[in-house]
Design a protein around this motif. Structure first.
Motif, mmCIF file in Angstrom:
data_model
loop_
_atom_site.group_PDB
_atom_site.id
_atom_site.type_symbol
_atom_site.label_atom_id
_atom_site.label_comp_id
_atom_site.label_asym_id
_atom_site.label_seq_id
_atom_site.Cartn_x
_atom_site.Cartn_y
_atom_site.Cartn_z
ATOM 1 N N ILE A 269 0.848 -1.035 -0.179
ATOM 2 C CA ILE A 269 0.044 -0.007 0.187
ATOM 3 C C ILE A 269 1.047 1.058 0.054
ATOM 4 C CG2 ILE A 269 -1.925 -1.040 1.301
ATOM 5 C CD1 ILE A 269 -1.124 0.424 3.729
ATOM 6 N N GLU A 270 2.183 1.222 -0.110
ATOM 7 C CA GLU A 270 3.080 2.124 -0.266
ATOM 8 C C GLU A 270 3.001 3.064 1.026
ATOM 9 O OE1 GLU A 270 3.225 4.539 -3.900
ATOM 10 O OE2 GLU A 270 2.913 2.356 -5.086
ATOM 11 N N SER A 271 2.887 2.307 2.371
ATOM 12 C CA SER A 271 2.732 3.148 3.608
ATOM 13 C C SER A 271 3.704 3.568 4.047
ATOM 14 C CB SER A 271 1.879 1.851 4.556
ATOM 15 O OG SER A 271 1.744 2.683 5.731
ATOM 16 N N ASN A 297 0.212 6.661 3.336
ATOM 17 C CA ASN A 297 -0.053 6.995 1.970
ATOM 18 C C ASN A 297 -1.238 6.139 1.209
ATOM 19 O OD1 ASN A 297 1.719 9.110 1.529
ATOM 20 N ND2 ASN A 297 3.250 7.409 1.027
ATOM 21 N N LYS A 298 -1.222 4.884 1.792
ATOM 22 C CA LYS A 298 -2.430 3.747 1.407
ATOM 23 C C LYS A 298 -2.859 3.960 -0.329
ATOM 24 C CE LYS A 298 -4.896 4.376 5.470
ATOM 25 N NZ LYS A 298 -6.050 4.550 6.240
ATOM 26 N N LYS A 299 -1.667 3.650 -1.025
ATOM 27 C CA LYS A 299 -1.845 3.786 -2.527
ATOM 28 C C LYS A 299 -1.893 2.354 -2.974
ATOM 29 C CE LYS A 299 0.799 7.920 -3.392
ATOM 30 N NZ LYS A 299 2.208 8.625 -3.905
ATOM 31 N N ILE A 300 -3.194 2.041 -3.017
ATOM 32 C CA ILE A 300 -3.516 0.482 -3.865
ATOM 33 C C ILE A 300 -4.980 0.678 -4.384
ATOM 34 C CG2 ILE A 300 -4.349 -0.426 -1.656
ATOM 35 C CD1 ILE A 300 -3.599 -2.998 -2.240
ATOM 36 N N ASN A 301 -4.856 -0.053 -5.698
ATOM 37 C CA ASN A 301 -5.872 -0.035 -6.326
ATOM 38 C C ASN A 301 -6.413 -1.520 -6.163
ATOM 39 O OD1 ASN A 301 -8.117 -0.242 -8.233
ATOM 40 N ND2 ASN A 301 -6.841 0.449 -10.052
#
Length: 326
Positions: A269-271, A297-301
């Motif tokens: 999740i690029e945390s 950041n929580k970058k996840i699709n």
């Protein structure tokens, strides 16, 4: 005189609250210690993961399978394959138990040296088996560290990442989300009898959330907390799923535990940050609050993860994609 009486009453109430919290700690410690020791015994005996008491990570597998497939989950989902039938492996650090019948969707390895084909936890922990066993198919894995390890073992692995626990808000939305507690503490099942939580539990509106619960009851308690601290991976994952600020913690007497599965998830999740916060018996709520509030950041699709599910019902797939907005 009135001021003296009021002050005396305040002191009495404060003492009673402290006694109540101390009693709570003792009750929780004695109850959860038994579960923790039972789990430890079964793991040391070499039993596969499903023979442990079902903690939240274990319980999510069957829950998610049943709601996505519209079928009842088979016994010991992800760990046994009766009569050589296809076996779906989903939530959890259980990929080391995959065999030639396993279809993987979202599982992860437990350590950076894990291998396939282990028959029990003793083999998995010691990595004493050297085999050419490979899963039937990998549709998705938990994170990039697991994917890297899978490919190093010579197995094809698509770049579809994510823990299926992140889908829970699409499958279950608690009716009551009023913030009853300021802080929720979620210990890993092996940390339940740690004394490092005792001082934290003396804080006001602090609740310990047991991992030995049905997923819906666990989430009901989770969403009623403003903040979460957790040494359980799925405590962190579900807090992220339901957008509750959280912090990865570890009791000081358990520093030897692997960080691999946590880092695997956090990188998926690029945390930020990716460092664990160590607590001890002197740690207070005030000590940890500044770290909890650091934004992730929580970058996840999750669309690729949903589409990659090998057992999802077609109508359910359509509905989930309509609900989900990355």
């Amino acid at each position: 005189m009135n001021e003296i009486i009021i002050k005396t009453l305040h002191n009495t109430v404060a003492k009673l609250n402290r006694y109540k919290h101390e009693a709570m700690v003792k009750i929780i410690s004695s109850k959860s210690s038994w579960e923790s020791e039972k789990s430890y015994f079964l793991k040391q005996a070499g039993s596969p993961g499903f023979f442990r008491p079902p903690n939240i990570g274990d319980a999510l597998s069957s829950y998610i399978y049943e709601r996505l497939s519209a079928h009842k989950a088979p016994p010991a989902l992800g760990m046994v394959n009766p009569a050589g039938l296809p076996n779906y492996m989903t939530v959890g650090s259980i990929l080391q138990f995959a065999d030639e019948h396993t279809i993987v969707w979202g599982s992860g390895f437990n350590t950076e040296r894990s291998i396939f084909g282990c028959k029990n936890w003793k083999e998995a922990d010691e990595a004493i088996i050297r085999t050419t066993v490979k899963p039937r198919k990998i549709c998705a894995v938990r994170g990039p560290l697991t994917r890297k390890r899978v490919m190093k073992l010579g197995v094809e692995c698509p770049n579809v990442l994510g823990d299926p626990g992140l889908l829970m808000p699409l499958l279950y939305r608690p009716l009551n989300q009023e913030k009853k507690n300021f802080l929720g503490i979620i210990p890993h099942f092996s940390h339940l009898n740690s004394r490092c939580f005792e001082n934290l539990l003396l804080g006001n509106k602090v609740k310990i959330i047991s991992v030995y619960q049905h997923p819906e009851r666990f989430i009901d308690e989770l969403v009623r907390c403003e903040f979460i601290i957790s040494s359980s991976l799925h405590g962190l994952i579900l807090a992220d799923a339901y957008n509750i600020p959280s912090l990865w913690i570890r009791p000081s007497e358990h520093l030897h535990n692997t960080k691999f599965k946590y880092l695997d998830y956090l990188e998926s999740i690029e945390s930020e940050p990716k460092e664990v916060t160590v607590i001890n018996s002197q740690t207070t709520v005030r000590d940890i609050m500044p770290r909890i509030q650091i934004t992730k950041n929580k970058k996840i699709n999750l669309v690729p993860l949903i589409e990659a599910c090998p057992f999802i019902d077609k109508d359910k797939l359509t509905n989930l994609l309509l609900q989900y907005q990355p």
